[in-house]
Scaffold this motif. Structure first.
Motif, PDB file in Angstrom:
ATOM      1  N   MET A 212      76.630  70.998  47.790  1.00 28.24           N
ATOM      2  CA  MET A 212      76.055  69.824  48.448  1.00 28.24           C
ATOM      3  C   MET A 212      75.334  70.201  49.730  1.00 28.24           C
ATOM      4  N   GLN A 213      75.915  71.103  50.528  1.00 30.49           N
ATOM      5  CA  GLN A 213      75.250  71.484  51.777  1.00 30.49           C
ATOM      6  C   GLN A 213      73.973  72.267  51.496  1.00 30.49           C
ATOM      7  N   SER A 214      73.989  73.108  50.470  1.00 29.30           N
ATOM      8  CA  SER A 214      72.781  73.846  50.112  1.00 29.30           C
ATOM      9  C   SER A 214      71.677  72.907  49.632  1.00 29.30           C
ATOM     10  N   SER A 215      72.073  71.728  49.157  1.00 27.29           N
ATOM     11  CA  SER A 215      71.103  70.729  48.707  1.00 27.29           C
ATOM     12  C   SER A 215      70.707  69.765  49.813  1.00 27.29           C
ATOM     13  N   GLY A 216      71.259  69.973  51.015  1.00 31.32           N
ATOM     14  CA  GLY A 216      70.905  69.122  52.152  1.00 31.32           C
ATOM     15  C   GLY A 216      71.740  67.870  52.281  1.00 31.32           C
ATOM     16  N   HIS A 217      72.944  67.842  51.671  1.00 32.10           N
ATOM     17  CA  HIS A 217      73.794  66.648  51.710  1.00 32.10           C
ATOM     18  C   HIS A 217      75.141  67.009  52.343  1.00 32.10           C
ATOM     19  N   TYR A 218      75.111  67.305  53.634  1.00 30.03           N
ATOM     20  CA  TYR A 218      76.315  67.755  54.331  1.00 30.03           C
ATOM     21  C   TYR A 218      77.387  66.673  54.342  1.00 30.03           C
ATOM     22  N   ASN A 219      77.046  65.482  54.819  1.00 30.84           N
ATOM     23  CA  ASN A 219      78.036  64.409  54.939  1.00 30.84           C
ATOM     24  C   ASN A 219      78.614  64.012  53.585  1.00 30.84           C
ATOM     25  N   LEU A 220      77.760  63.922  52.577  1.00 29.07           N
ATOM     26  CA  LEU A 220      78.232  63.566  51.242  1.00 29.07           C
ATOM     27  C   LEU A 220      79.141  64.654  50.677  1.00 29.07           C
TER      28      LEU A 220
END
Length: 237
Positions: free
Chosen positions: A168-176
């Motif tokens: 998710m963080q690598s995809s730009g969705h840190y909070n999610l």
């Protein structure tokens, strides 16, 4: 309320829960107050301190944010005074534990990615963050760490939560990613404890036992038949 504030609150709840776990073990071992403090602080802060030491990006958070030490110390004193033997107390600590498992797995993996590490070491640091304190606690108490087997699945959820956070963080969705990691570990962690899910032990294949001969003894030099040394006694001086 901002997401970072929510995650920090969950992180401190995890510190409280794991500190209580360390204190409960100290009570079963009949330790004194110092023993309670050492086990509680090791359980609550050990994994994060190992992570920060490995990343080498400044002092560990547990030493720079006073709330962590205070909350862990409060948990130690609380376990020293109260037995926490009721069903409600046991269930509450279990919920705190699995909440922290997801939060610490996610934060450990996230910090590793931000430090420039690849996905594999990031997952490793996520697992170390989530389970390192428990391993230290068990070793200090003189028992085999629970994550090595015989207890409901624990480290497995940490691996999955760390992997989910990396994706998710690598995809730009840190909070999610943080939210999903906490949700995953909480749901499956509680269900796993309820149903006593454990990983299988070592597998023994149906192969015949093969014996290998070893040649460890030194070979003696061949004897010469009819030599003078064998036929005549050694003269005495």
């Amino acid at each position: 309320m901002e997401a970072d504030v929510v995650f920090r609150i969950v992180d401190l709840i995890g510190v409280l829960g794991n500190g209580l776990l360390g204190g409960v073990l100290a009570r079963t071992q009949k330790y004194d107050l110092i023993g309670f403090l050492i086990l509680a602080l090791s359980t609550a802060l050990g994994g994060g301190m190992i992570r920060d030491a490995l990343l080498q990006q400044g002092f560990p958070v547990a030493l720079t944010d006073p709330y962590y030490l205070w909350v862990a110390s409060f948990a130690a004193v609380a376990a020293y005074i109260f037995p926490f033997e009721s069903k409600l107390a046991v269930r509450s600590i279990a919920v705190f534990d699995v909440l922290a498992l997801g939060c610490w797995s996610a934060t450990g993996a996230s910090k590793a990615l931000l430090a420039g590490l690849d996905w594999a070491p990031a997952i490793l640091l996520g697992v170390i963050t989530a389970t390192g304190g428990g391993v230290i606690r068990d070793l200090l108490a003189g028992r085999t760490p629970l994550i090595f087997g015989g207890a409901p699945v624990y480290a497995t959820w940490s691996i999955l939560a760390s992997l989910l956070m990396v994706i998710m963080q690598s995809s730009g969705h840190y909070n999610l990613g943080m939210a999903l990691a906490i949700l995953l570990s909480t749901i499956f962690g509680l269900v796993g404890r309820r149903l006593n899910w454990v990983l299988p032990g070592a597998v023994t294949l149906g192969l015949k036992r093969v014996r290998f001969k070893t040649f460890l003894s030194k070979r003696r030099p061949p004897r010469m038949q009819g030599s003078a040394s064998e036929s005549a006694p050694t003269p005495e001086s």
